[in-house]
Design a protein around this motif. Structure first.
Motif, mmCIF file in Angstrom:
data_model
loop_
_atom_site.group_PDB
_atom_site.id
_atom_site.type_symbol
_atom_site.label_atom_id
_atom_site.label_comp_id
_atom_site.label_asym_id
_atom_site.label_seq_id
_atom_site.Cartn_x
_atom_site.Cartn_y
_atom_site.Cartn_z
ATOM 1 N N GLY A 69 -5.721 -8.388 -12.592
ATOM 2 C CA GLY A 69 -6.680 -7.582 -11.931
ATOM 3 C C GLY A 69 -6.673 -6.110 -11.599
ATOM 4 O O GLY A 69 -5.287 -5.788 -11.680
ATOM 5 N N GLU A 70 -7.429 -5.358 -11.650
ATOM 6 C CA GLU A 70 -7.362 -3.839 -11.325
ATOM 7 C C GLU A 70 -8.637 -3.569 -10.761
ATOM 8 O O GLU A 70 -9.744 -3.624 -11.156
ATOM 9 N N GLU A 71 -8.483 -3.245 -9.437
ATOM 10 C CA GLU A 71 -9.642 -2.608 -8.487
ATOM 11 C C GLU A 71 -9.616 -1.094 -8.327
ATOM 12 O O GLU A 71 -8.562 -0.594 -7.949
ATOM 13 N N HIS A 72 -10.775 -0.426 -8.459
ATOM 14 C CA HIS A 72 -10.946 0.916 -8.430
ATOM 15 C C HIS A 72 -11.688 1.292 -7.213
ATOM 16 O O HIS A 72 -12.758 0.911 -7.175
ATOM 17 N N ALA A 73 -11.359 1.948 -6.450
ATOM 18 C CA ALA A 73 -11.706 2.554 -5.391
ATOM 19 C C ALA A 73 -12.071 4.176 -5.603
ATOM 20 O O ALA A 73 -11.843 4.593 -6.686
ATOM 21 N N THR A 74 -12.654 4.876 -4.594
ATOM 22 C CA THR A 74 -12.904 6.321 -4.756
ATOM 23 C C THR A 74 -12.007 7.006 -5.058
ATOM 24 O O THR A 74 -11.681 7.782 -5.773
ATOM 25 N N ALA A 77 0.947 -1.134 -0.071
ATOM 26 C CA ALA A 77 0.007 0.029 0.045
ATOM 27 C C ALA A 77 0.848 1.358 0.038
ATOM 28 O O ALA A 77 1.661 1.298 1.074
ATOM 29 N N TYR A 78 0.832 1.952 -1.054
ATOM 30 C CA TYR A 78 1.544 3.299 -1.237
ATOM 31 C C TYR A 78 0.869 4.371 -0.769
ATOM 32 O O TYR A 78 0.032 4.688 -1.069
ATOM 33 N N PRO A 79 1.581 5.072 0.128
ATOM 34 C CA PRO A 79 0.862 6.244 0.850
ATOM 35 C C PRO A 79 0.664 7.710 -0.175
ATOM 36 O O PRO A 79 0.083 8.637 0.363
ATOM 37 N N GLY A 80 1.389 7.684 -1.278
ATOM 38 C CA GLY A 80 1.359 8.617 -1.872
ATOM 39 C C GLY A 80 2.440 9.760 -1.852
ATOM 40 O O GLY A 80 2.639 10.687 -2.534
ATOM 41 N N SER A 81 3.562 9.363 -1.099
ATOM 42 C CA SER A 81 4.761 9.717 -0.868
ATOM 43 C C SER A 81 5.909 8.823 -0.932
ATOM 44 O O SER A 81 5.733 8.096 -0.218
ATOM 45 N N ASN A 82 7.098 9.066 -1.545
ATOM 46 C CA ASN A 82 8.293 8.248 -1.537
ATOM 47 C C ASN A 82 9.036 8.395 -0.510
ATOM 48 O O ASN A 82 10.246 7.903 -0.269
ATOM 49 N N SER A 83 8.683 9.311 0.462
ATOM 50 C CA SER A 83 9.651 9.467 1.706
ATOM 51 C C SER A 83 8.893 8.731 2.970
ATOM 52 O O SER A 83 9.298 9.119 4.077
ATOM 53 N N GLU A 84 7.778 7.938 2.642
ATOM 54 C CA GLU A 84 7.180 7.397 3.575
ATOM 55 C C GLU A 84 6.829 6.057 3.686
ATOM 56 O O GLU A 84 7.177 5.314 2.575
ATOM 57 N N VAL A 137 1.858 -10.012 -7.033
ATOM 58 C CA VAL A 137 2.159 -8.677 -6.448
ATOM 59 C C VAL A 137 1.021 -7.925 -6.554
ATOM 60 O O VAL A 137 0.456 -7.777 -7.535
ATOM 61 N N ARG A 138 0.500 -7.367 -5.435
ATOM 62 C CA ARG A 138 -0.777 -6.448 -5.384
ATOM 63 C C ARG A 138 -0.127 -5.177 -4.906
ATOM 64 O O ARG A 138 0.637 -5.154 -4.158
ATOM 65 N N VAL A 139 -0.489 -3.955 -5.451
ATOM 66 C CA VAL A 139 0.001 -2.578 -5.119
ATOM 67 C C VAL A 139 -1.067 -1.671 -5.332
ATOM 68 O O VAL A 139 -1.855 -1.597 -6.285
ATOM 69 N N SER A 140 -1.665 -1.041 -4.002
ATOM 70 C CA SER A 140 -2.802 0.099 -4.186
ATOM 71 C C SER A 140 -1.954 1.540 -3.940
ATOM 72 O O SER A 140 -0.916 1.509 -3.207
ATOM 73 N N ALA A 141 -2.273 2.462 -4.801
ATOM 74 C CA ALA A 141 -1.788 3.755 -4.649
ATOM 75 C C ALA A 141 -2.867 4.483 -4.836
ATOM 76 O O ALA A 141 -3.978 4.443 -5.698
ATOM 77 N N PRO A 142 -2.687 5.839 -4.322
ATOM 78 C CA PRO A 142 -3.847 7.109 -4.640
ATOM 79 C C PRO A 142 -3.661 7.265 -6.363
ATOM 80 O O PRO A 142 -3.114 6.924 -7.059
ATOM 81 N N GLU A 143 -4.923 8.017 -6.512
ATOM 82 C CA GLU A 143 -5.368 8.312 -7.990
ATOM 83 C C GLU A 143 -4.279 9.185 -8.571
ATOM 84 O O GLU A 143 -3.457 10.098 -7.644
ATOM 85 N N GLY A 144 -3.934 8.965 -9.597
ATOM 86 C CA GLY A 144 -3.023 9.769 -10.345
ATOM 87 C C GLY A 144 -1.635 8.989 -10.406
ATOM 88 O O GLY A 144 -0.805 9.264 -11.058
ATOM 89 N N TYR A 145 -1.578 7.923 -9.712
ATOM 90 C CA TYR A 145 -0.295 6.775 -9.796
ATOM 91 C C TYR A 145 -0.707 5.703 -10.612
ATOM 92 O O TYR A 145 -1.861 5.213 -10.637
ATOM 93 N N ARG A 146 0.007 5.092 -11.159
ATOM 94 C CA ARG A 146 0.070 3.650 -11.642
ATOM 95 C C ARG A 146 1.073 2.973 -11.235
ATOM 96 O O ARG A 146 2.405 3.202 -10.806
ATOM 97 N N ALA A 147 0.821 1.552 -10.896
ATOM 98 C CA ALA A 147 1.749 0.575 -10.193
ATOM 99 C C ALA A 147 1.936 -0.720 -11.191
ATOM 100 O O ALA A 147 1.071 -0.938 -11.914
ATOM 101 N N VAL A 148 3.184 -0.990 -11.638
ATOM 102 C CA VAL A 148 3.352 -2.151 -12.415
ATOM 103 C C VAL A 148 4.308 -3.161 -11.680
ATOM 104 O O VAL A 148 5.130 -2.737 -10.513
ATOM 105 N N ALA A 149 4.289 -4.282 -11.936
ATOM 106 C CA ALA A 149 5.310 -5.436 -11.247
ATOM 107 C C ALA A 149 5.740 -6.302 -12.396
ATOM 108 O O ALA A 149 5.060 -6.373 -13.457
ATOM 109 N N ASN A 150 6.402 -7.190 -12.042
ATOM 110 C CA ASN A 150 6.668 -8.479 -12.989
ATOM 111 C C ASN A 150 5.524 -9.323 -13.499
ATOM 112 O O ASN A 150 4.466 -9.190 -12.710
#
Length: 507
Positions: free
Chosen positions: A214-219, A74-81, A196-209
């Motif tokens: 699957g892709e799940e959209h929340a608010t 779960a990515y918080p929206g900042s790469n310093s957290e 690999v599952r990655v959740s990130a805030p809107e505006g970001y995209r996550a990819v993995a090997n």
């Protein structure tokens, strides 16, 4: 555990039917037996372990074989957290285990479960030592679930597998940094499947090997899932999060090719990205069909100082493609270097880190061969220059198959010239020794025979001897382990100048 004999001793003293002297003897005997039994059955204290790798002695762990990893970030929206992560490991024990050691550092552990039951844990060195409620018998199924954080802030010191980009994060785990991202058996000898599952805030995209699953959209967020179709070493995991776009095209045989690039650079990078299908076809013509389910380039807006063959999605610096001083033939050959690793290093992984020369030597070989065939850069001239510097490389970093150990805290410390051009020089000498047809058969046989597995130097020597029809042990011993570079077959005039002598090449 050591206190458990005491109540038993007191119960023995209270036996009503025994005489006084008999009670004393019985008490002493019971205490002695109890202590001996307890000492025999007590688990050893928690301690960091390893699989005995000569270069990274504390990497990997004995006693189990990992079948799969399920990683939920779960990515918080900042790469310093820190990211919050749930790591689930499916494995099978190969011996009786009182403790299960996992490689892990740079994260806070909240809880651990073993086979769905809470388990005790402690951190010792860079190991997370898990103690299940009951010892695990040999051959039993093992599921470990760890809830933890993964801290990217140490990336600036080069100690983390995370690399912070202008808009997010990417991974660069080679050689010993995957365990600084998630708990694992962090050695290439234990490959496994990955989800690999990655959740990130809107505006970001996550990819993995691997391929999307699957892709799940929340608010205000999206979660992406990816799965590999082939086993993978931990050092080859890729998780990229940023403001990127994914471009799709087809490779040979309809192979899905997907590239992940910063949105702002989509147009200027296309001329390079469009070369990948042709490069895959070129490699297939040399060593056989591409070994995985997809391929592509991940272009990171970061100063990496390297490119990296993360499985199915190679990592590249943006500057490689945008700096005008890099000639086209050079950029093309670097792209082929990482592509060649998908066969040499990824599909066939090194059994130990001392076997790295096989992976890097072959990637460098095909890089140089592509530069010759497609860019007009002489392979012979490159190998002659490498020969001249080879003695210096061996003195500075050890011979190709016995590299010196890295300095503490330098995860890339074993990546020296002796395992790049120095190892490619070994392959050139081998081609000179056994002839081009046998050499080319050897390369195809190697990636076919060991596909999806691990193999080492002895395996390569044995296969080469079989294909050549004669014993090559003396040849390989001199070229792979000698402190001085042997004479080059077919080129008796080539000279290598030792360090400290006039004309010695800089290392």
């Amino acid at each position: 555990m050591l206190l458990t004999p005491r109540p038993r001793t007191r119960r023995a003293k209270a036996a009503p039917s025994a005489p006084r002297t008999g009670r004393a003897r019985a008490a002493l005997l019971a205490a002695a037996v109890s202590v001996c039994l307890t000492a025999a059955s007590a688990p050893p204290p928690a301690a960091p372990l390893g699989v005995g790798d000569r270069l990274y002695p504390h990497l990997g762990n004995p006693g189990y074989d990992v079948k799969s990893y399920d990683l939920a970030f779960a990515y918080p929206g900042s790469n310093s957290e820190p990211l919050t992560v749930v790591t689930t490991i499916e494995a099978r024990t190969t011996s009786r285990l009182d403790h299960v050691n996992l490689d892990f550092a740079h994260g806070e552990v909240g809880s651990v479960e073993v086979n769905d039951a809470p388990a005790d844990f402690t951190e010792v060195g860079e190991d997370l030592v898990v103690t299940p409620k009951e010892p695990l018998s040999k051959g039993s199924a093992l599921r470990i679930t760890v809830r933890h954080t993964s801290d990217p802030t140490s990336a600036a010191s080069g100690e983390s597998g995370w690399v912070r980009t202008a808009d997010g994060l990417v991974l660069a785990n080679q050689a010993d940094a995957a365990h600084r991202v998630f708990p694992c058996n962090d050695h290439p000898s234990d490959k496994a499947m990955f989800t690999v599952r990655v959740s990130a805030p809107e505006g970001y995209r996550a990819v993995a090997n691997g391929l999307p699953a699957g892709e799940e959209h929340a608010t205000k967020s999206t979660a992406w899932t990816y799965r590999t179709e082939h086993p993978m070493a931990t050092e080859l995991l890729q998780v990229a999060i940023g403001r990127s776009t994914v471009l799709h095209r087809s490779g040979p045989h309809g192979l899905p090719v997907r590239d992940v690039v910063p949105v702002k650079d989509r147009g200027r990078l296309e001329r390079w990205l469009g070369k990948t299908p042709g490069q895959i076809a070129w490699m297939e013509g040399k060593v056989g069909r591409y070994p995985f389910e997809t391929y592509g380039l991940l272009v990171a807006d970061a100063r990496l100082g390297f490119e990296l063959e993360t499985q199915t999605l190679s990592l590249f610096e943006r500057d490689l493609f945008t700096r005008p001083e890099f000639p086209e033939w050079y950029v093309d050959s670097v792209m082929v270097h990482e592509l060649a690793h998908q066969w040499f290093g990824n599909s066939v992984s090194p059994r130990t880190w001392s076997d790295l020369w096989i992976s890097e030597g072959h990637a460098t070989w095909y890089e140089a061969l592509y530069a010759e065939e497609m860019g007009g850069r002489s392979l012979d001239e490159r190998m002659k220059l490498a020969y001249g510097a080879s003695d210096g490389w061996r003195a500075a970093g050890g011979p190709p198959a016995a590299p010196e150990a890295p300095e503490a805290g330098r995860k890339t410390g074993i990546f020296r010239p002796n395992v790049y051009d120095g190892a490619a020089l070994v392959l050139y000498a081998l081609r000179q020794e056994i002839g081009r047809p046998a050499f080319e058969r050897l390369q195809r046989a190697w990636v076919s025979l060991h596909r999806d597995g691990t193999a080492g130097t002895d395996d390569y020597k044995e296969l080469a001897s079989v294909i050549a029809g004669r014993d090559l042990n003396d040849f390989f011993h001199a070229w792979l382990y000698g402190q001085r570079t042997p004479p080059m077959p077919g080129h008796p005039d080539w000279k290598s100048v030792p360090v400290g002598q006039p004309g010695a090449a800089e290392k």
